[in-house]
Scaffold this active site. Structure first.
Site, PDB file in Angstrom:
ATOM      1  N   HIS A  57      33.432   8.408 137.146  1.00  0.00           N
ATOM      2  CA  HIS A  57      33.839   8.900 135.830  1.00  0.00           C
ATOM      3  C   HIS A  57      34.647  10.191 135.840  1.00  0.00           C
ATOM      4  O   HIS A  57      35.589  10.351 135.080  1.00  0.00           O
ATOM      5  CB  HIS A  57      32.573   9.101 134.994  1.00  0.00           C
ATOM      6  CG  HIS A  57      32.817   9.577 133.604  1.00  0.00           C
ATOM      7  ND1 HIS A  57      33.584   8.864 132.701  1.00  0.00           N
ATOM      8  CD2 HIS A  57      32.391  10.687 132.936  1.00  0.00           C
ATOM      9  CE1 HIS A  57      33.623   9.515 131.552  1.00  0.00           C
ATOM     10  NE2 HIS A  57      32.922  10.628 131.666  1.00  0.00           N
ATOM     11  N   HIS A 116      29.377   8.093 135.696  1.00  0.00           N
ATOM     12  CA  HIS A 116      28.807   7.978 134.353  1.00  0.00           C
ATOM     13  C   HIS A 116      27.695   6.945 134.416  1.00  0.00           C
ATOM     14  O   HIS A 116      27.903   5.844 134.932  1.00  0.00           O
ATOM     15  CB  HIS A 116      29.868   7.563 133.322  1.00  0.00           C
ATOM     16  CG  HIS A 116      29.445   7.891 131.934  1.00  0.00           C
ATOM     17  ND1 HIS A 116      28.469   7.175 131.277  1.00  0.00           N
ATOM     18  CD2 HIS A 116      29.826   8.863 131.083  1.00  0.00           C
ATOM     19  CE1 HIS A 116      28.274   7.707 130.067  1.00  0.00           C
ATOM     20  NE2 HIS A 116      29.087   8.735 129.938  1.00  0.00           N
ATOM     21  N   GLU A 137      24.099  16.195 123.241  1.00  0.00           N
ATOM     22  CA  GLU A 137      24.317  15.358 124.415  1.00  0.00           C
ATOM     23  C   GLU A 137      23.490  15.858 125.581  1.00  0.00           C
ATOM     24  O   GLU A 137      22.950  16.960 125.551  1.00  0.00           O
ATOM     25  CB  GLU A 137      25.816  15.297 124.767  1.00  0.00           C
ATOM     26  CG  GLU A 137      26.617  14.542 123.721  1.00  0.00           C
ATOM     27  CD  GLU A 137      28.075  14.375 124.065  1.00  0.00           C
ATOM     28  OE1 GLU A 137      28.470  14.696 125.201  1.00  0.00           O
ATOM     29  OE2 GLU A 137      28.834  13.919 123.187  1.00  0.00           O
ATOM     30  N   ARG A 164      29.361  18.347 136.138  1.00  0.00           N
ATOM     31  CA  ARG A 164      29.880  18.730 134.819  1.00  0.00           C
ATOM     32  C   ARG A 164      28.856  18.496 133.705  1.00  0.00           C
ATOM     33  O   ARG A 164      28.244  17.439 133.623  1.00  0.00           O
ATOM     34  CB  ARG A 164      31.136  17.901 134.520  1.00  0.00           C
ATOM     35  CG  ARG A 164      31.725  18.131 133.156  1.00  0.00           C
ATOM     36  CD  ARG A 164      32.992  17.329 132.994  1.00  0.00           C
ATOM     37  NE  ARG A 164      32.735  15.913 132.811  1.00  0.00           N
ATOM     38  CZ  ARG A 164      32.660  15.316 131.623  1.00  0.00           C
ATOM     39  NH1 ARG A 164      32.809  16.014 130.515  1.00  0.00           N
ATOM     40  NH2 ARG A 164      32.440  14.025 131.549  1.00  0.00           N
ATOM     41  N   ARG A 188      23.569  13.834 134.028  1.00  0.00           N
ATOM     42  CA  ARG A 188      24.151  12.540 134.391  1.00  0.00           C
ATOM     43  C   ARG A 188      23.837  12.089 135.810  1.00  0.00           C
ATOM     44  O   ARG A 188      23.612  10.903 136.053  1.00  0.00           O
ATOM     45  CB  ARG A 188      25.674  12.597 134.229  1.00  0.00           C
ATOM     46  CG  ARG A 188      26.084  12.598 132.791  1.00  0.00           C
ATOM     47  CD  ARG A 188      27.577  12.724 132.667  1.00  0.00           C
ATOM     48  NE  ARG A 188      27.937  12.704 131.262  1.00  0.00           N
ATOM     49  CZ  ARG A 188      29.182  12.775 130.821  1.00  0.00           C
ATOM     50  NH1 ARG A 188      30.164  12.884 131.678  1.00  0.00           N
ATOM     51  NH2 ARG A 188      29.444  12.740 129.537  1.00  0.00           N
TER      52      ARG A 188
END
Length: 497
Positions: free
Chosen positions: A302, A196, A79, A337, A242
């Site tokens: 998100h 997100h 990811e 994060r 992100r």
């Protein structure tokens, strides 16, 4: 106040980041996390997570939790922000649901645990600087109850559902965070809200999250001209952190004046995509969309990166009070994060909390001498009618204010306008909040929005999940700081690596 399943953990499509492969190391997981955290991670908190994550996952597997595997080996995904395949999944894209279901079954089967569903936390009981219990509203019996405890653990989730649009279930409204702050606990880094990059954007459909792992499998982001705009804007292209991806999507939407851009999987193996993402595939089919082709997406709120400040044992600044999961600020996330660190953070830090509580000295419980109910319901005031007629409108308005004034791109002017409106609303709600559960909840949520905007206003730089168009640069490492708020006082606390 809802059921055990109504949580962000349950709906998490991503996986659990933990080093299980022989060609990977906790040190590399540590470095990826530090980079994503944009200069604000607590190195010790990151070390604890990356070193203890494999043991935590192993403990879960020994209890009987099944993770996805291929030919007898764990199936590891990649990811954004990770340089190794280290993401464990369960049920393909339903890891949160599978782990939550498994843990809920364990809890329900444990004779020493008593569950109270449809019970709402109203206030923490604090005596001489120590949290020693909670006031709870029983939603079915419609009355207040007192629970005393030597240790109180908050696992009430984040606050991203305050925003519109959001990928969160409607329970993630920051109630626990607000209640802990009002009890005197320190909250930290509230300005860092993660958006997100890829949530379904379709009229009449909820803002459904399209997992990071979809881009991990090779999906492209295309602007209205059909160009892969992330290529050339970041070395990792679609797999950039992100905040970078969300900001670039927002920029393309502004440039073309459109409400969404395209996530394309046309070039990938159709059957493999359906197998890898069965939950997303099914959800999109409800709206006549095919995951293996092209999906309209836009960023949505998100994850709450900041939260109640806790130490390495999950203990807050208020004695007797612990916090775990999205409501807590362990220092692991820094300013942004890293994908799939949140579920495993819950595992690692809840274990540490349990060990810490077990090790507390066996001293007699000191009960408060006299406590007053936090709410004295007003005769003739109907909570449900107020919520239906006024509360929902206020919450909808709050969501729009947050997205417009404290969204992906911020400025002093935007934040000032948002703060003025939210602060005015807080003043209006304050008195009635002492007489009504429904008003109290809406008041609590406006208070969280105020904490987010006050922190964002103070941070005159861009870092991680916080981007100021009037301060686009990031301060040098020696000038890095956390924002901390306690009892209406906000301070900059120097960051120490």
């Amino acid at each position: 106040s809802a059921t055990l399943e109504d949580s962000n953990s349950y709906f998490a499509q991503g996986g659990m980041a933990a080093v299980t492969a022989s060609d990977d190391t906790p040190r590399e997981h540590y470095e990826d996390t530090m980079v994503a955290g944009a200069g604000l991670c607590d190195p010790e908190a990151v070390r604890v997570l990356t070193e203890e994550a494999p043991k935590a996952v192993e403990a879960l597997a020994q209890l009987g939790m099944q993770f996805d595997s291929i030919d007898g080996h764990l199936a590891l995904g990649l990811e954004g922000g990770h340089h190794h395949h280290r993401i464990l999944h369960a049920g393909g894209d339903a890891t949160g649901r599978e782990v939550s279901r498994f843990m809920i079954a364990q809890v329900k089967g444990a004779p020493g645990i008593k569950l109270f569903e449809h019970h709402t936390l109203i206030e923490l009981i604090v005596e001489k600087g120590r949290c020693c219990g909670v006031w709870i509203w029983d939603g079915e019996a419609k009355h207040l109850e007192v629970y005393y405890a030597e240790a109180v653990v908050l696992a009430t989730g984040g606050a991203a559902a305050l925003y519109r649009p959001t990928t969160n279930p409607p329970t993630a409204l920051g109630d626990g965070l607000s209640i802990a702050y009002q009890a005197g606990a320190v909250v930290r880094d509230m300005e860092f809200i993660q958006f997100h990059p890829t949530a379904l954007h379709l009229k009449g459909a909820p803002s459904y999250l399209i997992s990071e792992a979809v881009r991990g499998e090779g999906a492209y982001l295309l602007n209205p001209d059909g160009e892969r705009f992330m290529v050339g804007r970041h070395p990792l292209a679609e797999l950039a952190p992100r905040d970078v991806v969300a900001r670039e999507i927002y920029s393309e939407m502004q440039r073309y004046d459109v409400a969404s851009i395209t996530l394309s999987l046309r070039h990938l193996d159709r059957e493999k995509i359906y197998r890898r993402f069965p939950t997303i595939t099914e959800e999109l089919r409800k709206y006549g969309l095919d995951l293996a082709t092209e999906i309209p997406i836009a960023p949505a709120a998100h994850y709450t990166v900041g939260g109640i400040r806790v130490d390495l044992n999950g203990h807050t600044s208020l004695r007797g009070l612990y916090a775990v999961g999205e409501v807590a600020s362990t220092g692991l996330m820094g300013a942004n994060r890293l994908a799939s660190n949140s579920l495993v953070e819950c595992l690692v830090y809840s274990t540490r909390i349990a060990h810490h509580i077990e090790g507390l000295p066996d001293t007699p419980m000191v009960y408060p001498t006299a406590i007053q109910p936090p709410i004295c319901p007003h005769e003739g005031f109907d909570d449900e009618v107020w919520m239906e007629e006024k509360g929902r409108k206020l919450m909808k308005r709050l969501g729009k204010i947050l997205m417009k004034r404290a969204g992906i791109v911020r400025s002093a002017k935007r934040l000032g306008k948002g703060l003025a409106e939210v602060t005015e609303r807080i003043s209006e709600l304050e008195v009635l909040a002492k007489e009504s559960i429904a008003v109290r909840e809406v008041y609590n949520r406006h208070l969280v929005a105020q904490l987010i905007m006050v922190s964002a206003e103070l941070r005159s730089e861009s870092r991680g999940g916080h981007y100021r168009k009037d301060f686009p640069d990031t301060l040098p490492p020696e000038a890095a700081y956390h924002t901390e708020i306690k009892e209406n006082k906000i301070t900059k606390v120097k960051y120490h690596e």
